[in-house]
Write an enzyme that holds these catalytic residues in place. Structure first.
Site, PDB file in Angstrom:
ATOM      1  CB  CYS A 120      -1.140  -0.072   1.218  1.00  0.00           C
ATOM      2  SG  CYS A 120      -1.958  -1.733   1.464  1.00  0.00           S
ATOM      3  CG  HIS A 145      -3.419   3.079   1.951  1.00  0.00           C
ATOM      4  ND1 HIS A 145      -3.949   2.440   1.057  1.00  0.00           N
ATOM      5  CD2 HIS A 145      -3.439   2.020   2.717  1.00  0.00           C
ATOM      6  CE1 HIS A 145      -4.493   1.480   1.059  1.00  0.00           C
ATOM      7  NE2 HIS A 145      -3.863   0.905   2.151  1.00  0.00           N
ATOM      8  CG  ASN A 156      -6.921  -1.268   1.161  1.00  0.00           C
ATOM      9  OD1 ASN A 156      -6.097  -0.762   0.199  1.00  0.00           O
ATOM     10  ND2 ASN A 156      -6.593  -1.764   2.388  1.00  0.00           N
TER      11      ASN A 156
END
Ligand code: ACO
Length: 320
Positions: A111, A247, A277
């Site tokens: 990520c 993020h 996500n």
């Protein structure tokens, strides 16, 4: 020389999968998912690939930047779900857009992948080695999810985001990045087995598994501390930041970071509600949404911060 974001782009797969749809195929509910994560829907690939999504995001970013593919010296893709082990997604993108002069490679930082790509490109550009860089975060996370594991598969989505970096006024004012491999197992997807004649490994494919509470603790301590260090080094106050682009893992993590920084939630744009996500792709997709909505003006200061598997984290402050 200052290194600036000259343009942004993104691409999301056509198919939208809502929490309500997921609740018809597994034991979950919109209430469970949205109250714990803020996620209402995500885009999942049907036919799209990581490379195709990267190419579309790249074309959008080049158009926005007014830069031709032939002018690129560097392409870096942050991804953990490239379509192939080799060639890299970056090389596939290079071929597809005709960026003949560019050197191209991928970065695996989960990520934090887009942030690591940006900081690496910054180092090349700042030193004068290259002039124009295309950076991409792209993932087909649905491919590495166990769709029988409701505790992980409901969290993630697919997509790609891109930015073009080049010379300009303002730009990147400071950054930091870090890794903590000792804690790597709290968020992992182990590799394929080795079938060479000397080892007899179990050929089962692994999927993403996560200790959600450990990841949560890591994120809510590391991210605000990293942002504070970057701001302090750049001598910029929290109140001077127009937006914090984090993020997009979980709304609770973002709320906790906002609280620790004493910054209002209005300064934290959100895309996780409709995207879920998307690991390395989440920050560039959010950046493109904010940019295309006209929310940024020249001179605005923004912070971007990624965190995730490795464990890894990366934060940067820049002037738009
Ligand atoms: N639907 C319904 N029930 C579920 C689901 C689901 N999709 N998933 C798990 N449950 C159940 C569990 O089985 C468990 O039931 P039990 O009590 O009967 O055993 C119960 O819900 C609680 O499960 P937990 O895993 O303890 O859930 P938790 O409250 O910790 O929430 C979450 C999980 C949202 C992931 C939380 O840990 C969190 O916010 N973690 C932060 C990390 C994160 O968001 N990671 C995302 C990716 S990592 C990254 O991008 C950096």
């Amino acid at each position: 020389m200052s290194v600036k974001i000259l343009g942004t782009g993104s691409f999301l797969p056509e198919s939208v999968v809502t929490n309500d749809f997921l609740s018809t195929i597994m034991d979950t509910s919109d209430e469970w998912i949205s109250s714990r994560t803020g996620i209402k829907a995500r885009h999942l690939v049907k036919k799209e690939t990581t490379t195709q999504m990267s190419v579309e995001a790249a074309k959008n970013a080049l158009l926005d930047a007014g830069i031709q593919a032939a002018e690129l010296d560097l392409i870096i893709v942050g991804t953990i779900t490239g379509d192939d082990i080799t060639p890299s997604t970056a090389c596939e993108v290079q071929a597809a857009i005709g960026a003949k002069a560019a050197v191209a490679f991928d970065i695996n930082a989960a990520c934090s992948g887009f942030m690591f790509a940006m900081h690496s490109a910054y180092a090349y550009l700042q030193s004068g080695i290259y002039q124009n860089a295309l950076i991409i975060g792209a993932e087909t996370l649905s491919r590495i999810m166990d769709w029988n594991d409701r505790s992980t598969c409901v969290l993630f989505g697919d997509g790609a985001g891109a930015a073009v970096l080049g010379a300009g006024q303002g730009g990147i004012l400071g950054f930091e990045q870090g890794s903590d491999g000792v804690k790597g197992s709290v968020l992992a997807c182990r590799a394929r087995a080795n079938s060479n004649p000397l080892v007899q490994e179990n050929p089962e494919t692994d999927y993403v598994h996560m200790d959600g509470q450990e990841v949560y603790k890591f994120a809510v301590t590391t991210v605000p501390a990293s942002i504070e260090r970057v701001l302090e080094k750049a001598q910029v106050g929290t109140e001077e930041i127009k937006y914090f682009l984090l993020h997009q893992a979980n709304i609770r993590i973002i709320q906790s970071v906002a609280k620790r920084l004493h910054a209002p939630m209005e300064k934290f744009p959100i895309s996780l509600d409709h995207c879920g996500n998307i690991s390395a792709a989440s920050i560039p997709i959010l950046l493109d949404e904010v940019n295309k909505k006209g929310m940024l003006e020249e001179g605005d200061k923004i912070v971007m911060s990624g965190f995730g598997g490795g464990l890894t984290w990366g934060t940067c402050i820049l002037e738009w």
